[in-house]
Design a protein around this motif. Structure first.
Motif, PDB file in Angstrom:
ATOM      1  N   ALA A 210       0.819  -1.214   0.000  1.00 42.95           N
ATOM      2  CA  ALA A 210       0.000   0.000   0.000  1.00 42.95           C
ATOM      3  C   ALA A 210       0.854   1.266   0.000  1.00 42.95           C
ATOM      4  O   ALA A 210       0.311   2.373  -0.058  1.00 42.95           O
ATOM      5  CB  ALA A 210      -0.924   0.005   1.215  1.00 42.95           C
ATOM      6  N   GLY A 211       2.181   1.105   0.085  1.00 43.17           N
ATOM      7  CA  GLY A 211       3.063   2.259   0.081  1.00 43.17           C
ATOM      8  C   GLY A 211       3.394   2.800   1.454  1.00 43.17           C
ATOM      9  O   GLY A 211       3.858   3.947   1.574  1.00 43.17           O
ATOM     10  N   VAL A 212       3.185   1.999   2.504  1.00 46.01           N
ATOM     11  CA  VAL A 212       3.470   2.426   3.872  1.00 46.01           C
ATOM     12  C   VAL A 212       4.869   1.961   4.263  1.00 46.01           C
ATOM     13  O   VAL A 212       5.151   0.759   4.220  1.00 46.01           O
ATOM     14  CB  VAL A 212       2.450   1.847   4.868  1.00 46.01           C
ATOM     15  N   PRO A 213       5.774   2.853   4.654  1.00 47.30           N
ATOM     16  CA  PRO A 213       7.078   2.418   5.152  1.00 47.30           C
ATOM     17  C   PRO A 213       6.920   1.570   6.410  1.00 47.30           C
ATOM     18  O   PRO A 213       6.135   1.898   7.307  1.00 47.30           O
ATOM     19  CB  PRO A 213       7.799   3.728   5.466  1.00 47.30           C
ATOM     20  N   VAL A 214       7.656   0.481   6.473  1.00 48.27           N
ATOM     21  CA  VAL A 214       7.560  -0.467   7.576  1.00 48.27           C
ATOM     22  C   VAL A 214       8.898  -0.555   8.297  1.00 48.27           C
ATOM     23  O   VAL A 214       9.960  -0.547   7.655  1.00 48.27           O
ATOM     24  CB  VAL A 214       7.140  -1.860   7.057  1.00 48.27           C
ATOM     25  N   ALA A 215       8.843  -0.610   9.616  1.00 48.44           N
ATOM     26  CA  ALA A 215      10.018  -0.907  10.431  1.00 48.44           C
ATOM     27  C   ALA A 215       9.797  -2.232  11.131  1.00 48.44           C
ATOM     28  O   ALA A 215       8.655  -2.611  11.432  1.00 48.44           O
ATOM     29  CB  ALA A 215      10.256   0.194  11.461  1.00 48.44           C
ATOM     30  N   LEU A 216      10.888  -2.932  11.388  1.00 46.61           N
ATOM     31  CA  LEU A 216      10.874  -4.107  12.250  1.00 46.61           C
ATOM     32  C   LEU A 216      11.645  -3.766  13.509  1.00 46.61           C
ATOM     33  O   LEU A 216      12.713  -3.150  13.444  1.00 46.61           O
ATOM     34  CB  LEU A 216      11.532  -5.309  11.574  1.00 46.61           C
ATOM     35  N   ALA A 217      11.123  -4.174  14.671  1.00 48.09           N
ATOM     36  CA  ALA A 217      11.805  -3.920  15.935  1.00 48.09           C
ATOM     37  C   ALA A 217      11.595  -5.105  16.863  1.00 48.09           C
ATOM     38  O   ALA A 217      10.685  -5.919  16.667  1.00 48.09           O
ATOM     39  CB  ALA A 217      11.295  -2.632  16.573  1.00 48.09           C
ATOM     40  N   SER A 218      12.430  -5.191  17.894  1.00 52.30           N
ATOM     41  CA  SER A 218      12.404  -6.373  18.760  1.00 52.30           C
ATOM     42  C   SER A 218      11.328  -6.323  19.819  1.00 52.30           C
ATOM     43  O   SER A 218      10.844  -7.363  20.274  1.00 52.30           O
ATOM     44  CB  SER A 218      13.768  -6.547  19.440  1.00 52.30           C
ATOM     45  N   ASN A 219      10.954  -5.103  20.285  1.00 52.49           N
ATOM     46  CA  ASN A 219      10.052  -4.953  21.427  1.00 52.49           C
ATOM     47  C   ASN A 219      10.594  -5.687  22.654  1.00 52.49           C
ATOM     48  O   ASN A 219       9.836  -6.251  23.440  1.00 52.49           O
ATOM     49  CB  ASN A 219       8.642  -5.452  21.093  1.00 52.49           C
TER      50      ASN A 219
END
Length: 403
Positions: free
Chosen positions: A297-306
């Motif tokens: 959809a064009g949304v920048p995504v981040a991955l994080a550990s939490n």
């Protein structure tokens, strides 16, 4: 002092051109990247390091952690694995243990967790308060956090302490507590979720923290549909984190928030990053966040550990990347980008140069901070190809060898 890293089998830059270079080299000068390109064209340097064909990528940028805590929640984890549904109540267990731990031990525990993260390739990280939940303890957590992490987020609005009226506590979060943590924090967050803070309470927290000059983030849409994404976009939050339950309207709103962005030339045009926390999703047995749908959809995504004691007691960004590839539909390149450049974007650290002295992280480009992660593998694909294997060979953090 300059150092040449040469004989790189693969160099994944995650820069604006998202280049992948073969037979490459990088020159570190002080804390910055001074040069990169073909190994055959590398300039001379004071020192050299032979990578022996290994793959180099940016250090992980972990944009969502909860490292300032004491105590153990193994029993809660066991109950959840036996079928008990997760709710936010376990936070109170950690609050009690954290309040009862002295500054020295609390700092020592947090530094140990940072060291674990760095040893696995994390070179820039955020951490939150949220296990103090009174004025004195939240200020203490923020102060300690400022000594161990790169970015500090105020999360007084994590849970309403037992015995307190929710609206009265919200006023405390917006008043005396905010004033006490303000010298140590760059960001503010609110857990907008059932069992935590309502939409109206969350709105009050975001308004107060924005007025105090803090950047904004939101815990949202983790346990079910809710107002988290809507509020994050409305307030121009840098990220909304968890995002497990998204409506079409939520996805459209996140995408629209980036409609005027042109890659960082204007801060005002930034939108809201969707931060996915797959280790938490697996631990709480929630549906994995729809990273593929968001990217499409064009949304920048981040991955994080939490990383936290209750729902995601890991700082392994490689684990998050592997999960994103094997179970969330991302390519290796997309997952690595989300865990490096995406995290930097969520923290507003994706840009910077020699002129302003605010060095970018999350990508390998001339002038950026020299945050580098060398794998004991010939390509980054091995992160998913060999899941669970300890592939970190060497780490440089701001130009200094950290492993």
């Amino acid at each position: 002092m300059s150092t040449l890293l040469t004989n790189l089998g693969e160099l994944m830059t995650q820069d604006s051109e998202q280049r992948v270079l073969r037979n490459a080299a990088v020159v570190i000068e002080g804390e910055r990247i001074a040069w990169l390109g073909a190994a055959a064209d590398a300039p001379a340097a004071d020192d050299s390091y032979d990578a022996q064909g290994r793959a180099l990528l940016p250090g992980w940028v972990d944009s969502h952690t909860h490292l300032i805590f004491a105590g153990d929640r193994t029993a809660e984890f066991e109950a959840r694995m036996a079928g008990e549904q997760y709710n936010a109540g376990g936070i109170a267990v950690t609050t009690g243990a954290t309040r009862g731990t002295g500054d020295y031990d609390l700092t020592r525990l947090a530094l140990g967790r940072v060291a674990e993260a760095v040893s696995q390739g994390t070179t820039y990280l955020e951490t939150k308060t949220g296990y103090g939940l009174d004025v004195e303890q939240e200020a203490r957590s923020a102060r300690i956090a400022s000594t161990v992490a790169d970015e500090v987020t105020y999360l007084g609005a994590h849970l309403v302490p037992a015995g307190m009226d929710a609206d009265e506590y919200t006023e405390l979060v917006c008043g005396a507590m905010l004033e006490a943590v303000r010298p140590y924090a760059q960001w503010a967050d609110v857990f907008c979720e059932r069992g935590a803070f309502t939409e109206e309470q969350s709105r009050r927290v975001l308004q107060a923290c924005r007025a105090a000059g803090l950047g904004l983030r939101v815990h949202g849409n983790q346990l079910g549909p809710g107002a988290g994404v809507r509020l994050a976009v409305e307030f121009g939050a840098a990220s909304v984190d968890h995002v497990n339950y998204l409506s079409d309207e939520d996805v459209e709103a996140l995408a629209a928030s980036w409609s005027g962005w042109n890659g960082g030339a204007g801060v005002d045009s930034r939108g809201t990053v969707a931060t996915c926390l797959p280790a938490c999703d697996l631990s709480t047995r929630q549906p994995l966040a729809p990273a593929r749908r968001l990217l499409d959809a064009g949304v920048p995504v981040a991955l994080a550990s939490n990383c936290n004691p209750g729902t995601s007691y890991t700082s392994s960004m490689a684990y998050c990347v592997t999960t994103a590839v094997l179970q969330m539909g991302l390519s290796v390149h997309e997952a690595v980008r989300a865990a490096t450049y995406g995290g930097a974007l969520a923290l507003g650290r994706e840009s910077g140069n020699d002129a302003d002295g605010e060095r970018a992280v999350g990508s390998i480009a001339v002038g950026n901070r020299a945050d580098l992660h060398l794998l004991n593998a010939p390509s980054v694909t091995h992160l998913a190809y060999r899941p669970g294997m300890p592939l970190t060979h060497a780490v440089w953090r701001a130009g200094v060898r950290a492993r």
